[in-house]
Design an enzyme around this catalytic site. Structure first.
Site, PDB file in Angstrom:
ATOM      1  CG  HIS A   1       8.490  -0.716  13.063  1.00  0.00           C
ATOM      2  ND1 HIS A   1       8.983   0.551  13.278  1.00  0.00           N
ATOM      3  CD2 HIS A   1       9.345  -1.563  13.708  1.00  0.00           C
ATOM      4  CE1 HIS A   1      10.088   0.462  14.016  1.00  0.00           C
ATOM      5  NE2 HIS A   1      10.328  -0.804  14.288  1.00  0.00           N
TER       6      HIS A   1
ATOM      7  CG  ASP B   1       8.477  -1.347   6.950  1.00  0.00           C
ATOM      8  OD1 ASP B   1       9.596  -1.808   6.635  1.00  0.00           O
ATOM      9  OD2 ASP B   1       8.133  -1.163   8.138  1.00  0.00           O
TER      10      ASP B   1
ATOM     11  CD  GLN C   1      11.608  -7.557  10.539  1.00  0.00           C
ATOM     12  OE1 GLN C   1      12.269  -8.591  10.430  1.00  0.00           O
ATOM     13  NE2 GLN C   1      11.878  -6.650  11.458  1.00  0.00           N
TER      14      GLN C   1
ATOM     15  CE  LYS D   1      14.692  -3.834  11.148  1.00  0.00           C
ATOM     16  NZ  LYS D   1      14.856  -3.988  12.582  1.00  0.00           N
TER      17      LYS D   1
ATOM     18  CB  CYS E   1       9.036  -0.184  17.233  1.00  0.00           C
ATOM     19  SG  CYS E   1      10.505   0.292  18.125  1.00  0.00           S
TER      20      CYS E   1
END
Lengths: 410, 160
Positions: free
Chosen positions: A123, A199, A202, A225, A367
């Site tokens: 991202h 990261d 998700q 999220k 993104c």
């Protein structure tokens, strides 16, 4: 253990909304999740009964607010497997968490010719901070490519990591849905002497995550999220790293002492939390991890895997060659983000027509423009699922795509 | 609730499926600029040949994006080809007014009056089909991308 989906759905007030007279079909949880009532209540309760600044007053309200804020930190840390709540720094979001690492650890440790390894599926949040550091400090960025089946191409991993200072990698692509083997990547990075930043935006909302088992050095994620509010995120990092890193923003809270000729910094994690923090949002995040824990991350992962498998199967069987799915073709080793091109209709146009039926999908580059360039597409549509989605939601998506096809074929 | 037919008029889909003036022009002499919509990834590339008298003698377009952005690009190319730079600028102002974009923040009756004034005397032709976009605010950027790119070329050519 099975879940009571109707009961879960009833906890999300927004899911009762209608869009254009149709039942809302919210399949954009990779962008942001909806929020359960308990999260809204926790923030409301703070403002209506406990509102005071944290770490400052000695009166009852201030004590309660500080305690609620620090309890939220401890529960969030525990939720991701951290041993020490003080290893969890509250930030605005994962983007700020990664920028914090680039601006503090990066500035302290990286300079001309030092190598940061990224992947083609990152991202922008895990690309641009390093590009900024590259422009300012002359660091070199290397890219792990993706394979034809949308996974990381690890065939040259050791060469890419050779001499690298940092590997910064997503645990799950927000476009492809691909889940990366973090433990394997960490092991390779360790052999090369590189630190690892993950990261985890998700992954944390969808799968059980244990940052200690991952073995990473830095883990960034966003609250919104994972059923929590916007404006709160976190950086987890190993304590000795946080101790060595210089502070990020300067101001109140992050200091131990200030004199005319300088300042000394507070202990971790407050050293990185200048100014009054997002107190209500942190408390909301605490309620969100409580909610996720009560449902059970194994149950969430299992339901979402079933939804993903059903979506891949239904989209493929309904549309065959008319649909191109960018991501692993089965639910194995992938999350619930399903990106696709449909009948050469642009993603924006798909999204617009689907909105007529109350179906919310993301359209655009997500993104991740370097990835879109690798894929050779300007934009994709993306459906992504959460625990509150049903098989009927996927049927509604397929039905709405049939209508889009008819509309643009006129 | 505006319907999809307001947005996707037949003429828009026609320009999307059969875009006019696709291609490239050699630079120089052609002027060129690229426009991006950072939110959605739409791209427009414009090439303009302008003669010594300030007339747009040829236009070519490239890029990729949604039906609205690409149809608007096609319609824009057809509308400005053969026009003077002054006329092209009037078209830009009129088209942006059609999209409810004014130099100053206006609301209600003032905005309507300003739109009418900017459009008065300018032949928008097919471009009026894009008027429905205004009911879908997030798509206005798609429709104006080509026009902003055109304005960028004209600004750069004048400052050169």
């Amino acid at each position: 253990m099975s879940i009571d989906l109707a009961a879960i759905r009833s906890e999300f007030p927004l899911l009762k909304r209608q869009i254009n007279g149709k039942r809302l079909v919210y399949v954009d949880s990779a962008a942001t999740s909806q929020k359960p009532q308990s999260v809204l209540d926790a923030m409301d309760n703070y403002y209506t009964t406990q509102n005071a600044n944290v770490h400052r007053g000695v009166y009852t309200l201030a004590e309660e607010a500080t305690s609620a804020f620090e309890s939220a930190r401890a529960r969030t840390a525990k939720f991701i497997g951290a041993q020490d709540p003080h290893e969890l720094v509250f930030t605005r979001n994962a983007t700020e968490s990664i920028n914090l690492v680039a601006r503090t650890w990066g500035y302290q440790n990286l300079r001309d010719g030092d190598v940061v390894v990224l992947t083609e599926m990152e991202h922008h949040a895990n690309i641009v901070p390093w590009q900024m550091l590259s422009a300012e400090r002359g660091i070199v960025i290397r890219w792990i490519p993706i394979t034809a089946d949308y996974r990381l191409d690890l065939s040259d991993l050791d060469a890419l990591l050779d001499g690298a200072s940092l590997l910064a990698v997503t645990s799950m692509s927000n476009v492809l849905g691909t889940v990366n083997d973090i433990e394997k990547l960490v092991a390779a990075a360790r052999s090369a002497g590189a630190k690892v930043l993950v990261d985890a935006c998700q992954s944390i909302p969808h799968d059980p995550v244990d940052v200690v088992a991952w073995g990473a050095d830095f883990v960034a994620f966003s609250g919104h999220k994972m059923m929590g509010p916007t404006g709160i995120g976190a950086l987890w990092a190993r304590r000795e790293l946080l101790e060595e890193m210089p502070p990020f923003l300067g101001g109140g809270e992050m200091i131990r002492d200030v004199r005319k000729d300088g300042f000394t910094t507070n202990d971790v994690p407050w050293k990185f939390e200048a100014g009054t923090p997002a107190i209500a949002e942190a408390i909301g995040l605490g309620a969100a991890v409580d909610w996720l824990s009560a449902v059970g991350m194994e149950n969430i992962a299992s339901h979402e895997r079933a939804l993903t498998a059903y979506a891949l199967e239904q989209l493929t069987s309904a549309f065959g060659d008319e649909i191109t799915i960018y991501g692993p073709p089965t639910a194995e080793g992938r999350g619930s983000a399903v990106s696709f091109l449909f009948n050469e209709i642009h993603a924006h146009d798909i999204s617009q027509v689907l909105d007529e039926d109350g179906v919310c999908v993301r359209a655009g580059h997500h993104c991740a423009k370097p990835l879109m360039r690798v894929l050779g597409v300007p934009a994709t549509s993306r459906a992504s699922f959460a625990i509150y989605n049903t098989f009927e939601d996927i049927d509604a998506l397929v039905e709405a795509l049939h209508k889009a096809k008819t509309f643009f074929a006129r | 609730m505006p319907g999809l037919e307001d947005l996707y008029r037949e003429i828009i889909l026609d320009h999307y499926r059969s875009p006019r003036n696709r291609g490239e022009l050699p630079t120089p002499p052609a002027l060129s600029a690229e426009g991006f919509n950072p939110l959605c990834g739409d791209e427009v590339v414009l090439y303009l040949n302008v003669d010594a008298d300030g007339n747009v003698t040829d236009v070519k377009t490239g890029g990729q994006g949604c039906s609205i952005s690409q149809a608007s690009t096609s319609m824009m190319s057809a509308a400005v080809k053969g026009k003077s730079i002054t006329e092209a600028r009037q078209l830009i102002t009129a088209f942006k007014a059609l999209m409810s974009i004014h130099e100053s923040k206006l609301e209600g009756a003032d905005a309507t009056a300003a739109t009418e004034e900017a459009i008065a005397g300018v032949r928008l032709g097919d471009l009026e089909a894009l008027q429905g976009v205004v009911k879908f605010p997030v798509r206005i950027k798609c429709a104006t991308l080509a026009w902003n790119t055109l304005a960028q070329i004209l600004d750069e050519s004048e400052s050169a």
